[in-house]
Structure formats: structure tokens, C-alpha cells
Design an enzyme around this catalytic site. Structure first.
Site, short mmCIF file in Angstrom:
data_model
loop_
_atom_site.label_atom_id
_atom_site.label_comp_id
_atom_site.label_asym_id
_atom_site.label_seq_id
_atom_site.Cartn_x
_atom_site.Cartn_y
_atom_site.Cartn_z
N CYS A 275 48.90 32.75 41.34
CA CYS A 275 48.23 32.60 42.64
C CYS A 275 48.37 31.15 43.07
O CYS A 275 48.49 30.26 42.24
CB CYS A 275 46.74 32.92 42.58
N ASN B 169 41.23 41.95 35.74
CA ASN B 169 42.26 40.98 36.12
C ASN B 169 41.67 40.05 37.18
O ASN B 169 41.15 40.52 38.19
CB ASN B 169 43.46 41.76 36.67
N ASN C 43 54.59 39.33 35.14
CA ASN C 43 54.19 39.63 36.51
C ASN C 43 55.49 39.86 37.31
O ASN C 43 56.57 39.87 36.74
CB ASN C 43 53.36 38.48 37.07
N THR C 44 55.39 40.03 38.61
CA THR C 44 56.58 40.38 39.41
C THR C 44 57.50 39.17 39.63
O THR C 44 57.07 38.03 39.61
CB THR C 44 56.16 40.94 40.77
N ASN D 146 56.39 44.15 46.62
CA ASN D 146 55.06 44.19 47.22
C ASN D 146 54.55 42.80 47.50
O ASN D 146 54.89 41.84 46.80
CB ASN D 146 54.08 44.97 46.32
N SER E 87 47.73 45.80 36.29
CA SER E 87 46.80 45.49 37.38
C SER E 87 47.44 45.68 38.75
O SER E 87 48.58 45.30 38.98
CB SER E 87 46.34 44.04 37.25
C1 LIG Z 1 51.42 47.04 44.28
C2 LIG Z 1 51.28 46.05 43.15
C3 LIG Z 1 50.11 45.27 43.06
C4 LIG Z 1 49.96 44.34 42.02
N1 LIG Z 1 48.81 43.60 41.93
C5 LIG Z 1 48.62 42.75 40.88
C6 LIG Z 1 47.40 42.03 40.72
O1 LIG Z 1 46.45 42.16 41.50
N2 LIG Z 1 47.29 41.18 39.66
C7 LIG Z 1 48.31 41.01 38.74
O2 LIG Z 1 48.15 40.23 37.78
N3 LIG Z 1 49.47 41.71 38.86
C8 LIG Z 1 49.64 42.56 39.90
N4 LIG Z 1 50.82 43.29 40.00
C9 LIG Z 1 51.87 43.14 38.97
C10 LIG Z 1 51.80 44.28 37.94
O3 LIG Z 1 50.56 44.29 37.29
C11 LIG Z 1 52.94 44.16 36.88
O4 LIG Z 1 52.82 42.92 36.22
C12 LIG Z 1 54.32 44.25 37.50
O5 LIG Z 1 54.35 45.18 38.56
C13 LIG Z 1 55.41 44.61 36.47
O6 LIG Z 1 55.19 45.89 35.90
P1 LIG Z 1 55.89 47.25 36.47
O7 LIG Z 1 57.35 46.94 36.64
O8 LIG Z 1 55.61 48.29 35.44
O9 LIG Z 1 55.24 47.54 37.77
C14 LIG Z 1 51.00 44.20 41.05
C15 LIG Z 1 52.16 44.99 41.15
C16 LIG Z 1 52.31 45.92 42.17
C17 LIG Z 1 53.56 46.76 42.22
#
Ligand SMILES: Cc1cc2nc3c(=O)[nH]c(=O)nc-3n(C[C@H](O)[C@H](O)[C@H](O)COP(=O)(O)O)c2cc1C
Length: 304
Positions: A132, A101, A194-195, A71, A23
Site C-alpha cells: 500500500c 488482512n 501479492n499481485t 484488478n 485476501s
Molecule cells: C480482486 C482481488 C482483490 C485483492 N485484494 C487484496 C487485499 O485486499 N489484500 C491483499 O493483501 N491482497 C489482495 N489481493 C491479492 C491476493 O490475495 C493474492 O495475493 C493474489 O491474487 C495472488 O494469488 P492468486 O493468483 O491465487 O489470485 C487481491 C487479489 C484480487 C484478485
């Protein structure tokens, strides 16, 4: 490539293969139609959606790091009604399930969003973002307290018939405690991670790089943390896991499945390669072919 079975089931959601999008990194999916055939994806997870439209945080809100990105978008989105009106109709034309999401600032927000989306044709499952701030509890994140995470899960569960996937935050001491709390509250599947909370500083201006100061770290840097948490959660609970965090290629995706993921999501990789999802799907197939795997489900949790 013989008769490889790629179908998996994520808590009641049937997917033709294990590859989804993370997402917030794939827009509403349609933005990627010029680059890839969206029909080939196992599912599409769309941008985080809230009850009201949100403009997000001030810029700069993205920054590159040596092994990924930071981010602090702040959930910019047009709101759930506009999503259903403007984005869902074209998404329904694609032969791939759409997972929405959702995010809120109170338990009631989550319940209302779930009930609105439950009635929306073309929404296959809900992914609940609990990273959140709980405005009523002074900004503490839902995903950092087991009782709040459980309350959000219950509110969604009571308002939908669709599969409920709860997305866990890695910014906790014990991820298994959070996993157990949301599974007991009715989650059909878990998504993680998540991040990770991080920051950077510009030494020339002597100021934090992001306007928000802190942001979420994603990409290759977080992969070992994600694998560790998925491995732990796989042992702790009995629901399928959607794994993500730094998956850049097919080998990464295989490692996530071996740790315990039933399906995987591609996030940051989409920013460097808009074809990353399908390259990763090809990589999974190549691995299975090479290793004599007939059913991708054999891989799930095989590292334990
Ligand atoms: C620019 C950006 C926007 C994101 N927005 C959301 C979001 O709206 N909702 C959510 O649950 N996670 C969000 N995430 C987290 C990602 O869905 C994912 O869990 C996280 O980036 C780890 O995966 P990756 O390392 O492959 O990016 C966001 C990540 C990035 C980089």
C-alpha cells in the site's frame, strides 16, 4: 485414505490443513457458505481491512487476461470497527481460524489496526499487506523498501500478541532482501506473493482498460514467479511461508509446498470455481494417498 496428517503450523497458528483463502478474493468468507463447508478450511483470510471505511477505486477495476486477471479494487472495505461489529460474530461460529488482512497509509495506521484487532475475540492471526502507498513518503509502497517494510512489521509486532504474517509484494528486485528485513523486525511467517503490477489497453477505445490504468495481475500467469520467489525465500529465512499466486488445483498446491510453503492460499481460482478451495484440499489428499505421504509436512521444501 489411511491416517494422513494434514495439520500444519503457520508461525504459531495451528491449522487443521494447509488450505486458506487469498485476501480480497473470498469476501469475508460468509459469502461462500452457500457453496462450501467453511469448517473444512485450514483458515480463512478475509478481505483487506483499513482503519476507515473505503469505497475503493472507480470502475472498471477488474479485467480478464489470457491467464488470469487484473484488478485495482483499491481496498474497498467497511473499516475495522464495522468488521468487528458486523462480520466477526458470524465468523466466530465457524470452526476455522480467521486471519485478518490489514492495510494502512502510514506506520501509525498499521500500529493502531494491530492494537484494535489484538483485542478482538475470534481473530486468530494478522496478515499485514505492505503493498500500500505510504502517504507520508509521497506514495512509495511500503513493500518496495526494506526499511519501510521493517517499520510496518515492527509497529504491528509491538501492538499484538497474535501471530504476525507479513505479505510481501513481488514488485521488487530482490525478494530475499524484503523477507530478511521483515523477519528481523519480528514477522512470525511470510505470505507471498501479492499481485504483479500490470495493465491492458482496449485497442477500440485506445484507452487503458482499468480506470486506474495499472492493476495487479493474478492467476495462472503469475504462478512461475510465485514459485521462484517462495523457493528463494525458503532458503533465505527460517519462518513458515504461506504461498499463493495462481494456485488452481491440487497439483499446483503441492508444487508450492515442495518449493517451501507450509500452507497455501487460493485466490483467483475462487472467481471461476467457488468450490476451488475444497477441490484443492481433496487434490492434496489424493496426491498424498497416491504417493504414500503420511504427513503433509514431509512435502514442505522437499524440492530443495
Ligand atoms: C480482486 C482481488 C482483490 C485483492 N485484494 C487484496 C487485499 O485486499 N489484500 C491483499 O493483501 N491482497 C489482495 N489481493 C491479492 C491476493 O490475495 C493474492 O495475493 C493474489 O491474487 C495472488 O494469488 P492468486 O493468483 O491465487 O489470485 C487481491 C487479489 C484480487 C484478485
Amino acid at each position: 485414505m489411511g491416517n494422513l496428517n494434514l495439520q500444519v503450523n503457520l508461525g504459531g497458528l495451528a491449522m487443521k490443513n494447509p488450505v486458506t483463502t487469498a485476501s480480497g478474493t473470498f469476501g469475508f468468507g460468509l459469502e461462500f457458505a452457500p457453496f462450501i463447508d467453511l469448517n473444512r478450511l485450514g483458515a480463512i483470510v478475509v478481505k483487506g481491512t483499513t482503519l476507515e471505511p473505503r469505497e475503493g477505486n472507480p470502475t472498471p477495476r477488474m479485467a480478464e487476461t489470457p491467464a488470469g486477471m487484473l484488478n485495482a479494487i483499491g481496498l474497498q472495505n467497511p473499516g475495522v470497527e464495522a468488521f468487528i461489529r458486523d462480520y466477526l460474530p458470524p465468523l466466530r461460529q465457524i470452526d476455522t481460524p480467521v486471519i485478518v488482512n490489514l492495510s494502512g497509509n502510514s506506520v501509525e495506521d498499521y500500529g493502531r489496526l494491530a492494537s484494535i484487532l489484538d483485542g478482538a475475540d475470534g481473530v486468530a492471526a494478522l496478515e499485514v499487506n505492505i503493498s500500500c502507498p505510504n502517504v507520508k513518503q509521497g506514495g512509495i509502497q511500503f513493500g518496495t523498501l526494506p526499511a519501510s517494510a521493517a517499520a510496518v512489521t515492527r509497529a504491528v509486532r509491538e501492538n499484538t500478541q497474535k501471530p504476525v504474517i507479513v505479505k510481501l509484494s513481488p514488485n521488487v528486485t530482490d525478494i530475499t532482501e524484503m523477507a530478511r528485513a521483515v523477519v528481523d523486525a519480528g514477522a512470525d511467517a511470510l505470505a507471498l506473493i501479492n499481485t504483479l503490477l500490470g495493465m491492458d489497453i482496449d485497442i477500440r477505445t485506445r484507452r487503458p482498460v482499468l480506470a486506474n490504468i495499472f492493476g495487479g495481475l493474478s492467476g495462472p500467469a503469475v504462478k512461475p514467479v510465485a514459485l521462484r520467489m517462495i523457493y528463494q525465500v525458503y532458503k533465505a529465512v527460517n519462518v513458515p511461508i504461506l504461498g499463493m499466486g495462481g494456485i488452481m488445483n491440487g497439483q499446483d498446491a503441492i508444487a508450492f509446498m515442495l518449493a517451501g510453503a507450509t500452507a497455501i492460499a487460493v485466490g483467483t481460482a475462487n472467481f471461476t470455481n467457488p468450490r476451488a478451495t475444497l477441490d484443492i484440499l481433496d487434490g492434496i489428499e489424493e496426491y498424498c494417498d497416491r504417493e504414500g505421504v503420511r504427513d503433509v509436512n514431509e512435502l514442505i521444501g522437499a524440492a530443495h
